[in-house]
Design an enzyme around this catalytic site. Structure first.
Site, PDB file in Angstrom:
ATOM      1  N   ASP A  43       7.134  -5.226  13.544  1.00 49.64           N
ATOM      2  CA  ASP A  43       7.209  -3.638  13.595  1.00 49.64           C
ATOM      3  C   ASP A  43       7.331  -3.222  14.871  1.00 49.64           C
ATOM      4  O   ASP A  43       8.185  -2.349  14.982  1.00 49.64           O
ATOM      5  CB  ASP A  43       6.136  -3.017  12.741  1.00 49.64           C
ATOM      6  CG  ASP A  43       4.722  -3.282  12.828  1.00 49.64           C
ATOM      7  OD1 ASP A  43       4.349  -4.349  13.553  1.00 49.64           O
ATOM      8  OD2 ASP A  43       3.760  -2.482  12.550  1.00 49.64           O
ATOM      9  N   ASP A  70       0.646  -1.067   0.157  1.00 51.45           N
ATOM     10  CA  ASP A  70       0.162   0.039   0.114  1.00 51.45           C
ATOM     11  C   ASP A  70       0.837   1.226  -0.030  1.00 51.45           C
ATOM     12  O   ASP A  70       0.500   2.265   0.402  1.00 51.45           O
ATOM     13  CB  ASP A  70      -0.847  -0.101   1.122  1.00 51.45           C
ATOM     14  CG  ASP A  70      -0.433  -0.264   2.605  1.00 51.45           C
ATOM     15  OD1 ASP A  70       0.979  -0.169   2.622  1.00 51.45           O
ATOM     16  OD2 ASP A  70      -1.270   0.030   3.612  1.00 51.45           O
TER      17      ASP A  70
END
Length: 171
Positions: free
Chosen positions: A105, A27
């Site tokens: 992350d 994205d």
């Protein structure tokens, strides 16, 4: 997290003999100079052992706040993500053996608990080289996107070039 680990392991073990890979998500929109930026940033990383990754993202790169210096590099102790360069050495020697089962992350940003970066910093551009355009996803919706991503700038200037003769000046 395990899918990321599998993809990175596959990349380094089977797909490439290169010293580094770019980690991007589906994205992201890329600036015209994204690859040149990463080549220049990799040169900086190789010359400076206090750096551990290069990111194309600037969490504070809001339109109207980033200056007119399209090639200015900054440093941070916080892992920005959203398009980053990962070296084989870092992945194979440090990250792969300790890769978490979930939320990779958050783990990459976890200096207090995991000390993942071992005190090293990330290099990133003042003007981001990626733009997060996804408004739907596992952890994303239009309101979150509008709040955190919609107003971040990114370089769209095709004339920006990262000449090798300038790399030493980026350090």
């Amino acid at each position: 997290a395990q899918a990321y680990k599998a993809a990175l392991t596959l990349a380094f073990d089977k797909l490439t003999d290169d010293e580094a890979v770019l980690v991007v998500e589906d994205d992201l929109l890329f600036s015209p100079d994204l690859m040149e930026y990463f080549i220049a940033a990799y040169s900086v990383m190789r010359a400076d052992p206090t750096l551990w990754i290069a990111s194309a993202w600037n969490d504070n790169g809001f339109r109207g706040l980033v200056g007119p210096a399209p090639k200015r590099l900054l440093r941070t102790g916080f892992f920005p993500g959203l398009g980053w360069l990962l070296t084989r050495r870092l992945y194979k020697n440090e990250l792969e053996p300790a890769w978490p089962k979930e939320h990779w992350d958050h783990w990459m940003r976890s200096e207090m608990v995991h000390r993942t970066s071992k005190g090293r910093e990330c290099v990133y551009p003042q003007v981001p080289r990626t733009f997060h355009h996804g408004v739907k996803g596992t952890f994303m919706n239009p309101a979150l996107h509008d709040r955190f991503f919609a107003h971040v700038a990114h370089s769209t200037d095709p004339s920006v070039q990262w000449a090798q003769s300038e790399w030493a000046g980026l350090r």
